[in-house]
Every structure is written in structure tokens, then in C-alpha cells.
Design a protein around this motif. Structure first.
Motif, PDB file in Angstrom:
ATOM      1  N   GLY A 329       0.052 -54.269 -66.099  1.00 41.66           N
ATOM      2  CA  GLY A 329       0.683 -53.075 -65.554  1.00 41.66           C
ATOM      3  C   GLY A 329       0.616 -53.074 -64.051  1.00 41.66           C
ATOM      4  O   GLY A 329       0.595 -54.124 -63.401  1.00 41.66           O
ATOM      5  N   TRP A 330       0.520 -51.890 -63.476  1.00 42.55           N
ATOM      6  CA  TRP A 330       0.492 -51.738 -62.018  1.00 42.55           C
ATOM      7  C   TRP A 330      -0.881 -51.224 -61.605  1.00 42.55           C
ATOM      8  O   TRP A 330      -1.705 -51.967 -61.105  1.00 42.55           O
ATOM      9  CB  TRP A 330       1.612 -50.788 -61.591  1.00 42.55           C
ATOM     10  N   TYR A 331      -1.163 -49.974 -61.871  1.00 39.50           N
ATOM     11  CA  TYR A 331      -2.533 -49.503 -61.707  1.00 39.50           C
ATOM     12  C   TYR A 331      -3.256 -49.790 -63.024  1.00 39.50           C
ATOM     13  O   TYR A 331      -3.933 -50.793 -63.162  1.00 39.50           O
ATOM     14  CB  TYR A 331      -2.552 -48.023 -61.325  1.00 39.50           C
ATOM     15  N   GLY A 332      -3.090 -48.928 -64.019  1.00 39.09           N
ATOM     16  CA  GLY A 332      -3.540 -49.276 -65.353  1.00 39.09           C
ATOM     17  C   GLY A 332      -2.408 -49.926 -66.119  1.00 39.09           C
ATOM     18  O   GLY A 332      -1.405 -50.358 -65.539  1.00 39.09           O
ATOM     19  N   PRO A 333      -2.536 -50.004 -67.446  1.00 39.12           N
ATOM     20  CA  PRO A 333      -1.462 -50.584 -68.259  1.00 39.12           C
ATOM     21  C   PRO A 333      -0.156 -49.813 -68.071  1.00 39.12           C
ATOM     22  O   PRO A 333      -0.147 -48.581 -68.014  1.00 39.12           O
ATOM     23  CB  PRO A 333      -1.995 -50.430 -69.685  1.00 39.12           C
ATOM     24  N   HIS A 334       0.959 -50.546 -67.984  1.00 44.67           N
ATOM     25  CA  HIS A 334       2.266 -49.915 -67.821  1.00 44.67           C
ATOM     26  C   HIS A 334       3.329 -50.886 -68.320  1.00 44.67           C
ATOM     27  O   HIS A 334       3.653 -51.880 -67.662  1.00 44.67           O
ATOM     28  CB  HIS A 334       2.526 -49.560 -66.357  1.00 44.67           C
ATOM     29  N   ALA A 335       3.859 -50.615 -69.505  1.00 43.61           N
ATOM     30  CA  ALA A 335       4.758 -51.556 -70.175  1.00 43.61           C
ATOM     31  C   ALA A 335       6.028 -51.822 -69.373  1.00 43.61           C
ATOM     32  O   ALA A 335       6.538 -52.941 -69.353  1.00 43.61           O
ATOM     33  CB  ALA A 335       5.115 -51.030 -71.569  1.00 43.61           C
ATOM     34  N   ALA A 336       6.576 -50.795 -68.709  1.00 43.96           N
ATOM     35  CA  ALA A 336       7.841 -50.977 -67.995  1.00 43.96           C
ATOM     36  C   ALA A 336       7.709 -51.895 -66.787  1.00 43.96           C
ATOM     37  O   ALA A 336       8.708 -52.388 -66.270  1.00 43.96           O
ATOM     38  CB  ALA A 336       8.388 -49.617 -67.565  1.00 43.96           C
ATOM     39  N   THR A 337       6.500 -52.140 -66.320  1.00 45.82           N
ATOM     40  CA  THR A 337       6.279 -53.064 -65.201  1.00 45.82           C
ATOM     41  C   THR A 337       6.428 -54.516 -65.641  1.00 45.82           C
ATOM     42  O   THR A 337       6.609 -55.402 -64.804  1.00 45.82           O
ATOM     43  CB  THR A 337       4.865 -52.838 -64.611  1.00 45.82           C
ATOM     44  N   LEU A 338       6.384 -54.770 -66.934  1.00 44.99           N
ATOM     45  CA  LEU A 338       6.274 -56.137 -67.442  1.00 44.99           C
ATOM     46  C   LEU A 338       7.630 -56.758 -67.731  1.00 44.99           C
ATOM     47  O   LEU A 338       8.646 -56.076 -67.864  1.00 44.99           O
ATOM     48  CB  LEU A 338       5.426 -56.139 -68.713  1.00 44.99           C
ATOM     49  N   GLN A 339       7.619 -58.088 -67.851  1.00 46.25           N
ATOM     50  CA  GLN A 339       8.765 -58.853 -68.329  1.00 46.25           C
ATOM     51  C   GLN A 339       8.413 -59.492 -69.670  1.00 46.25           C
ATOM     52  O   GLN A 339       7.251 -59.484 -70.087  1.00 46.25           O
ATOM     53  CB  GLN A 339       9.148 -59.940 -67.310  1.00 46.25           C
ATOM     54  N   ARG A 340       9.409 -60.082 -70.322  1.00 46.50           N
ATOM     55  CA  ARG A 340       9.165 -60.693 -71.630  1.00 46.50           C
ATOM     56  C   ARG A 340       8.189 -61.856 -71.533  1.00 46.50           C
ATOM     57  O   ARG A 340       7.513 -62.196 -72.495  1.00 46.50           O
ATOM     58  CB  ARG A 340      10.485 -61.171 -72.254  1.00 46.50           C
TER      59      ARG A 340
END
Length: 646
Positions: A329-340
């Protein structure tokens, strides 16, 4: 796993008045990251199977990724300490090298996957570069201790990167890095020379000027410029002592850093733009590389200020889980920050952020008092026409904004498909806001509506530039099966002044009566903070850290606030302002203007009264509160801007 608190030494506010961090903080953080990650190694130490959902490459490739990227961190840590390794990190990685390459491709507990072509088991090629670079940095304590048979097996595995096809972008620098290592240990040949020459030739073809490379064919400009396109070839030249190559590539890095160093907030945050943002403080790798190679415009104290600011920013904001693992993620986990391609080991490309440890403890980067970061200097607006980026920073809050008029993630062979990638398609990004997800309404966007669907901004074509403004155009693209407007285009111009952004748009070839929507900054807010439905002419959204303001100046007839329930990387829920107008028949009815602001100053004054505009055909005249007049002519050959001082 039990909690592992990060054991940092006391802050030193004399040496480092801005961050309190010294080299000892960097070493302690590296040790903590390694000790935490190595609890997840397989028995023979060949794979680091970190917890989390697998990437598209599968768990075996993810385990290699965890090994390779943490090995790079261990290499930077120990090479920077002249081989001192009190925790025995390198011994474990050396054992893992021998075990992982014993029988590559086998489905057992330890074997590494073989290196394939991009798209066909290609991810190991990415990891081969980290393995090769780590070996090059630590050869006396790793490579040289391996028996000849183990060296041969490691070489055979690495050579897979030289004989398979990379992705058509920065991936070509992974074989270059592998070849550079093999050359350095006396195992070079025609194949390694070809890999280096091919990578450097492609790099020259991707160079666009002002220190910026496109990441392959097209106009993809993002953090890969720093942590890949500058890093691999210039570090190779440095380690090889290749003066000619250093003289060729070094000036590009210096020019790049002159603008890129401005993209770090006073709070340490890098600009939130482009893919792979989960690598976090790897964004500072190019800043360290400039100091390491002597090709930086920054003073040593300013260099450390940027480096330590980025590291501390993420450590203070939850980038590590309770058991010391870098989260996806960015700070904590963040799914939208990721790629496949993001897997549990992916965030450990943050290891590149520790490149400064290769500078000896007595280097001025570690001994000089911290100076202010570039964003803490006077207000600046910096136009970078080569990548099509306009940088805007304000000294009172240290906040940085990036207006995008030229970067998109698409090569020349790929079709434009809606909705577009949120980390490239927006008009603007900042160091304290993130884009809304593709499933929510797009922030900082200009769109048309046709047959009930909204258009996307995919390919962004630079149009014109000035010292404090940039312009571009794009073709409105609708979702598959949606409408097609054959000759339609939207021209967009951003002019920055202090914290203010004058945004001017022109609809070209768009049928009259077509609705136009323009959104501003998405501000992370709790749901209960939603404003009342009835808004004044100006929309203000005040979050915990920033306040976003949006004012329609010309062409808009309605305004509203939209919810973004998926939030952003800066909060689980967000709001954004929207203006709506309609394209008319007369030229002046194809022009739309708005004033935007994003600031961390408390209680910013209203936008109303800061500027007024008049439009006559395709000429927009803006009169600022200080008496300055700006004239924007929106001609068919692109806009021109003239300014008359008060």
C-alpha cells in the motif's frame, strides 16, 4: 508473529534539525527490515515467503522476489559498512543463492523459478537484477566464498536474463545489470557486452530532455525515471569506474534532480503519481545516486534532508506492519495503490532508497547539517515541457502539486481504453492527496457525457508551454461499446500562481449541447464531514491535512460535491468538487475556466475575488487581485499566454 518495534537511536536535532535522523537511523531501519523479513525464509534460505495475497506471477516467483529485494537491502547495508555484518545477513543470502540455483524450476521447497520471456514467467528477470547488483556490491563476502560449482550454477541462472526477451521498457536494464556483474567477476563475453550496449542504446532513444526518460515507447514519465532509468546504468558506470559513461549519463541525472528534488514535500512525502507507488521511499534513490556519483545540484545537507524526510515520512505513517513487514500500500495496506504484478515482496524495492549507505560515514551527506528541502524554499512554479509536467510548490505549507500535461502509461501500439489509469490520467497530483479509484468519480478530470457515459483521458499530447504554464490535448474516450466522437478533442491549460491554479479548457469538434464535467482535488474526509447539498459558488473541502477549493469562473452552470466511497491512499473515504457546463455553438461557448487550490494552510482565504475572467471568442482575459492581467489565446495552433504586470 509477535510485534517487532522499530529500535531507533535518539534523534539528533543538532545535526538534523528537520528530521532528527542520522546515518545510525538508516542502519537501524535496514537491520529491522531485514530481521523482520528473514523470519519468513524457507529452511534453506532460498525464498522469502512474506505474508499476503500472491501476485499474478504466483507464490514461487513471489518468494524469489522477497529474497532478491531484501538481498539488495542487505548488500547496501553491509557494503556501506565495508563488509561488517554483525547480524550474519550475508551468510544466509549466500546459502540461499546456492540452494535456489541447485535445481531451478523444480516444484520443491527451495528452487528458484527459471527466467523466462516477459509475459511468460518473466518476473524472475526483474529479480535477477537485484540478485546481480547485490552480488556485485558484496562479491568479497558472497560470490568469492561460493565453491566454483555454485558460482557456475548462479551464473547459468542469471544468464537467463540475457537470453530471454524483456518488456519493452526499463526491463532492458535488468539484463544490463546482470551483464555488468558477470563482467565484474571475469565472466563477461560477447553476450554480456551485447546486453550492456543494447540497454544503453535503448536508453538514449528514450531520453526526452530535461533529464527525463520515457519508460519505453510512448510518454510514460514517473518514478521509474529515478529508481530504474537513471539508477541502473549510472550505478553500473560508477561501479565499473567507466568515466566516459559517467560523463555521458551524469549530466542528465543532474538536470533531472534539479526538478525532481522539488517533488518531495516538506513533510518528506514524494509526489503521488505513477505506478508502483508501494515502493515508497525508493523514490529517493536518484537523490542518493546523484550524491554517490557526484552529479547532483543539491548540497549535502539538502540531500540528506530529502532522503531522511522520505524515510521518516513512511515510518511515521504506518508503512510497516506490527511485525516489521512493509505492507502492500502507501501508508498502511491500500489495494488501489497496487498493480497486478504487486506481490508480498514487491514493496521491498524500497531497498533502493538505502543507496546512500554506500557513501562512507565521513561523507558530507552524513556529516553536514541538514538544510531545507527545495520545497521549503520560496514558492516555485517549474515547467518541464519535455515530460509535460508542471511543478508547483508553496513555501508556507511545503506542499507540492504536479500538473500532468504529458505523461501516460501507454505505448504507440496500444489502443486507448476507458476508464484509464488513475495514477496517470488525472490533470493534477500532489504530495498530500491521492487519486480516487477507477470505480469512483475521477478527481482532477475534465470529461464529456454522451449517451449517459463519461469520457476518459488516456493519451495526453503536449500542446504548448511557458515559464508558469503548460497545455495539452486529449481525445475523449468512452467505455467499450460506448459512443465515439470522431474529431473531438479537449484542450487543457494550467497556469500556476502561488497556491492558485487557473485551469482553462476548450472543447474542439464537440457537438453543441454536450455536457462537460470538471472535478477538483479529492480530499480524504470522514463520511460525517460531508457538506450540505446546497453549495455557494465556491466549494471548499477541509480535511485533516489539506483544504481543497474549487471555483467556476466561466462556462459552468451547476456545482456539487461528489462522494468517493473507496477513498484514496490518504484516507478510506473522500469527497471531491464538480462543475458542470454545456458546449455551445459560439466559440466562446466552447471555453471553460475554473480556479482551484490545494493548501495545508489553516483557514485559507476564499478563491472568490482572487481572479475574474472575460471570454471573447477564443480569447480569455484573467484579471488577478494584484492587478496583473493574463491573456490566454486559444488558437488552432495551440494556446499562447501573455502577462501584463500590475
Amino acid at each position: 508473529m509477535p510485534e517487532l518495534p522499530l529500535p531507533l537511536p535518539p534523534e539528533d536535532r543538532t545535526l538534523s534539525p528537520h528530521t532528527g535522523y542520522t546515518r545510525a537511523h538508516w542502519e537501524a531501519t535496514a537491520d529491522h527490515l531485514l530481521a523482520s523479513a528473514l523470519r519468513y525464509t524457507t529452511p534453506g534460505h532460498a525464498l522469502v515467503d512474506l505474508p499476503g495475497p500472491p501476485s499474478k506471477s504466483g507464490v514461487r516467483s513471489d518468494g524469489l522476489e522477497g529474497f532478491a529485494r531484501t538481498f539488495l537491502l542487505a548488500a547496501l547495508r553491509t557494503a556501506g559498512a565495508s563488509g561488517k555484518d554483525p547480524h550474519g545477513f550475508l551468510e544466509r543470502y549466500t546459502a540461499g543463492l546456492a540452494r535456489g540455483t541447485l535445481s531451478p524450476g523444480r516444484d520443491d521447497t527451495e528452487s528458484w523459478p527459471v527466467i523466462g520471456h516477459h509475459g511468460i514467467q518473466g518476473q524472475p528477470m526483474v529479480e535477477s537484477a537485484s540478485v546481480a547488483l547485490a552480488l556485485r556490491l558484496t562479491a568479497p563476502w558472497t560470490w568469492d566464498t561460493l565453491p566454483a560449482a555454485d558460482q557456475d550454477r548462479v551464473e547459468r541462472w542469471l544468464r537467463g536474463a540475457l537470453t530471454h526477451t524483456p518488456a519493452p521498457n526499463n526491463w532492458y536494464l535488468f539484463p544490463l545489470t546482470v551483464a555488468g556483474f558477470l563482467d565484474s567477476v571475469g565472466r563477461g563475453d560477447t553476450e554480456t557486452r551485447r546486453a550492456v550496449e543494447r540497454g544503453l542504446d535503448l536508453l538514449d532513444g528514450w531520453y526526452q530532455g530535461q533529464g527525463w526518460y520515457s519508460d519505453g515507447d510512448g510518454r510514460s514519465f514517473d518514478h521509474y525515471n529515478g529508481w530504474a532509468l537513471h539508477l541502473y546504468p549510472l550505478l553500473h558506470a560508477h561501479l565499473a569506474g567507466d568515466r566516459r559513461l559517467l560523463d555521458r549519463l551524469g549530466p542528465r541525472l543532474r538536470e533531472f534532480l534539479d526538478g525532481f528534488a522539488l517533488l518531495f514535500d516538506a513533510n518528506g512525502a514524494p509526489i503521488h503519481h505513477g505506478r508502483s507507488l508501494t515502493y515508497r521511499f525508493a523514490a529517493n534513490a536518484a537523490v542518493a545516486l546523484g550524491a554517490l556519483t557526484g552529479t547532483t545540484p543539491l548540497a549535502p545537507g539538502a540531500t540528506r534532508r530529502v532522503l531522511s524526510g522520505a524515510l521518516r515520512h513512511f515510518l511515521d505513517r504506518g508503512a510497516l506492519s506490527a511485525d516489521g513487514i512493509l505492507t502492500l500500500g502507501w501508508y498502511g495496506p491500500h489495494a488501489a495503490t497496487l498493480q497486478r504484478y504487486s506481490g508480498p515482496g514487491s514493496p521491498y524495492w524500497a531497498s533502493k532508497g538505502f543507496l546512500a549507505l554506500l557513501l562512507p560515514p565521513e561523507d558530507p551527506v552524513w556529516t553536514a547539517p541538514e538544510e531545507r528541502a527545495p520545497a521549503e524554499g520560496p514558492d516555485r512554479v517549474l515547467a518541464l515541457p519535455a515530460p509535460g509536467l508542471l511543478v508547483q510548490s508553496t513555501a508556507r505549507d511545503g506542499l507540492v502539486r504536479l500538473h500532468n500535461h504529458g505523461s501516460y502509461k501507454l505505448d504507440s501500439r496500444e489502443p486507448e481504453r476507458a476508464p484509464g489509469d488513475p495514477v496517470y490520467a488525472r490533470l493534477a497530483y500532489s504530495t498530500r492527496t491521492g487519486p480516487t479509484s477507477a470505480a469512483n468519480t475521477a478527481d482532477n478530470h475534465i470529461a464529456l457525457t454522451a449517451r449517459g457515459t463519461r469520457s476518459a483521458r488516456i493519451r495526453i499530447h503536449p500542446l504548448a508551454a511557458g515559464p508558469d504554464w503548460l497545455a495539452s490535448w486529449h481525445r475523449p474516450v468512452f467505455p467499450e461499446g460506448g459512443p465515439v466522437l470522431p474529431s473531438a478533442r479537449i484542450e487543457s491549460l494550467t497556469l500556476a500562481r502561488g497556491r492558485l491554479e487557473l485551469r482553462v479548457h476548450r472543447a474542439v469538434g464537440v457537438p453543441p449541447g454536450t455536457p462537460v464535467h470538471h472535478t477538483g482535488w479529492a480530499v480524504a474526509l470522514p463520511p460525517e464531514a460531508a457538506p450540505a447539498p446546497e453549495q455557494p459558488d465556491e466549494i471548499t473541502l477541509a480535511g485533516a491535512e489539506v483544504t481543497g477549493q474549487f471555483l467556476g469562473l466561466y462556462g459552468w452552470h451547476t456545482r456539487r460535491v461528489i462522494r468517493a466511497p473507496e477513498g484514496t491512499a490518504y484516507g478510506p473515504w473522500a469527497l471531491l468538487p464538480e462543475l458542470t457546463g454545456t458546449v455551445g455553438d459560439h466559440p466562446s461557448a466552447t471555453v471553460f475556466a475554473a480556479l482551484a487550490s490545494l493548501t495545508a494552510e489553516p483557514g485559507p482565504p476564499p478563491l472568490t475575488g482572487q481572479v475574474t475572467v472575460e471570454v471573447d471568442d477564443l480569447v480569455l482575459t484573467a484579471r488577478w487581485a494584484d492587478g496583473t492581467r493574463t491573456v490566454v489565446c486559444l488558437g488552432d495552433d495551440g494556446p499562447t499566454v501573455t502577462e501584463e504586470p500590475a
